[in-house]
Design an enzyme around this catalytic site. Sequence first.
Site, PDB file in Angstrom:
ATOM      1  N   CYS A  81      14.031  -0.886 -15.618  1.00 15.76           N
ATOM      2  CA  CYS A  81      13.604  -2.607 -15.454  1.00 15.76           C
ATOM      3  C   CYS A  81      13.669  -4.123 -16.057  1.00 15.76           C
ATOM      4  CB  CYS A  81      11.964  -2.168 -15.053  1.00 15.76           C
ATOM      5  SG  CYS A  81      11.379  -1.201 -14.715  1.00 15.76           S
ATOM      6  N   CYS A 201      -0.692  -1.893  -7.734  1.00 16.83           N
ATOM      7  CA  CYS A 201       0.357  -1.612  -8.301  1.00 16.83           C
ATOM      8  C   CYS A 201       1.511  -3.184  -7.572  1.00 16.83           C
ATOM      9  CB  CYS A 201       0.992  -0.255  -7.399  1.00 16.83           C
ATOM     10  SG  CYS A 201      -0.152   1.089  -7.710  1.00 16.83           S
ATOM     11  N   HIS A 327       8.955  -7.082  -7.092  1.00 17.77           N
ATOM     12  CA  HIS A 327       9.284  -6.410  -8.891  1.00 17.77           C
ATOM     13  C   HIS A 327      10.874  -5.336  -7.990  1.00 17.77           C
ATOM     14  CE1 HIS A 327      10.881  -4.248 -12.025  1.00 17.77           C
ATOM     15  NE2 HIS A 327      10.160  -3.697 -11.848  1.00 17.77           N
TER      16      HIS A 327
END
Lengths: 377, 377
Positions: A81, A201, A327
């Site tokens: 990430c 989430c 994301h």
Amino acid sequence: MSEDVAIVGVGMIKFGRYPEKRVEELGAEAVVLALKDAGVEMKDIQALYSGNLYQTSMSGQRILQQIGQTGIPVVNVANACATGSTAFREAYLAIKSGLYDIVMAVGTEQMGKQGLLGAPSDPATSPEGVLGTGLMPGVFGMAGMEHMRKYGTTWEQFAKVAVKNHFHSTMNPLAQYQKETPLEDVLNSRMIAYPNTLLMCCPTGDGAAAAILCSAKKARELTSKPVWVVASALTSDPWTQRDLTFPDINTLTREAARQAYEQAGLGPKDLDLVELHDCFATAELLHYENLGLCGEGEAGRMIDEKKTYLGGEIPVNVSGGLLSKGHPLGATGVANICEITWHLRGEAGRRQVEGAKVGLAHVIGLGSACTIHILQR
Amino acid sequence: MSEDVAIVGVGMIKFGRYPEKRVEELGAEAVVLALKDAGVEMKDIQALYSGNLYQTSMSGQRILQQIGQTGIPVVNVANACATGSTAFREAYLAIKSGLYDIVMAVGTEQMGKQGLLGAPSDPATSPEGVLGTGLMPGVFGMAGMEHMRKYGTTWEQFAKVAVKNHFHSTMNPLAQYQKETPLEDVLNSRMIAYPNTLLMCCPTGDGAAAAILCSAKKARELTSKPVWVVASALTSDPWTQRDLTFPDINTLTREAARQAYEQAGLGPKDLDLVELHDCFATAELLHYENLGLCGEGEAGRMIDEKKTYLGGEIPVNVSGGLLSKGHPLGATGVANICEITWHLRGEAGRRQVEGAKVGLAHVIGLGSACTIHILQR
């Protein structure tokens, strides 16, 4: 003495889903926005650092094929990430080295419907001795439960992180979602891995972001509003007597924070805003403590008291964060840099942190890599 | 003035096939060899740059999990066949930046039986306008035929490259193959893509190589035989009016060579040995001209006159080259650095280029990236 490094241009596309486009097209759009922002052209850029995790190992060259192949050095990086923020950091090192005056970092990802639940084709851990779960919702659920056990943090406190970040995202036209989610909705959305419900989430999505970095001399030629990179830290997991059922998601952020504050000669009290890695709502509260924004066990109270809201003591994830801005893995680390840069220039629109002078961008990837950059105007 | 950079330790495993091992185990073995060579331990290393193309995007961290997680910055890079040499170059930049005194580059690959003929899952070129072939044997076959057409280069001349490199490899205990292949055998082996027969194509295989880089001050503490990195160039394809049926494999090497010679203040006549990217026999002859080892169209005569044999005017690929030492993609670029380093230290055994003072390591990856490093003792 090595070179000071400034950011002179940033750009990102709205995070979302672009099934009709290729990932290099998304990257090219972000690059063009950053070039325009800096007032330079592709031919002025001396090296390109490109981060992409899942689509291609040659992401940088593919972007140049879209918008201008100038023969420059292209380096493709990956770091889970923290892929985009690692590309940014390598661009920073390239300026530090004195070899280049102006370079670009770009991060891209096109996650479509892939999700993060599928096992990679080659498992990241050795087949020997695997216990517990390596699935991200499981890991961050457990980390939240551990915080509950130690400090009495409540489900509602974690849920309030999602309420805050979704609220912030209503002021960010580039966020993937821009919709308020009241506490009741967050608590009542589908349970993914306790204590994180669906709205706690981060979503999957597509995105791209780019930043242009310069030496001090070049920056002063190009802009009257340079943003300085006063700290860049990258850590991996140190060896620990490993609890095979429970990955440690705290240590590498703590070590990166220590290094970054030391490099900058600044502490948490000097920060005007923070963009941190809220891949799950539980993670955000843990990182308040990991980054020293509050004392041990105080994160729950911090969100109760709205200290991390826009207008609060230390606004966190005013962009909407990973939870609502989105994301797209390789893009995230560079997008954080864009967000901090806009605030330090006073260009963040309705979500502007008034008078912001110093901001911190934090990203972690398990497996593992953590970057922290501190920017200052 | 930025830091001078020295190599103080190198290590590589024998290239070959290791189906019983994981790629990070291969990497760990090479790292341990390099540490031992430098007389340092993992705890002394301040940052790790890791190159791997096909197995994992987190190759560096996986290696540290094998041999010592010290929490250091780990950056994973990819750049097609130039993946390992790009990791080396980023390690070089890290020292140049002044942020670190001692860092490591490692390259790994485990190709097993995968070969290079399969199309990647996401094609590297846009679906629009694809003509000709993107398959490597086709591309390098065509490049050879173009050289034949322009300069009258013969099939036998290309085949002699394979004869030479296989001969050289009989003196390299770390080569994947160590067997002489007389001209007749090369010509009579199975045709892959004219003019390259099977013995004129590099094999697939597994491998790992590592190098430790230092600042000048640190290098002098550690060794009496530092090897200096006097040039590091990385190029990508410049824009050209693109011949869609015939990729250009020459321009990016020519530009990298120009930059590297300029950085080093040296020319082709100053080189004592060259390790260049002989992925196919045709490529080696083209690169004699691209690197300025001979004039345009003179490469065929150069191999006829054995000028690039060990003991000749400018020995090329005395390691056995990709053709016989092997070409585990991510490992190749670092392995070239190991080879040049051993020669400059006088430690190359039976294949030692006597009195070698300056060597050049060249790698290209299509898609595209070309690195050239010039090392000097």
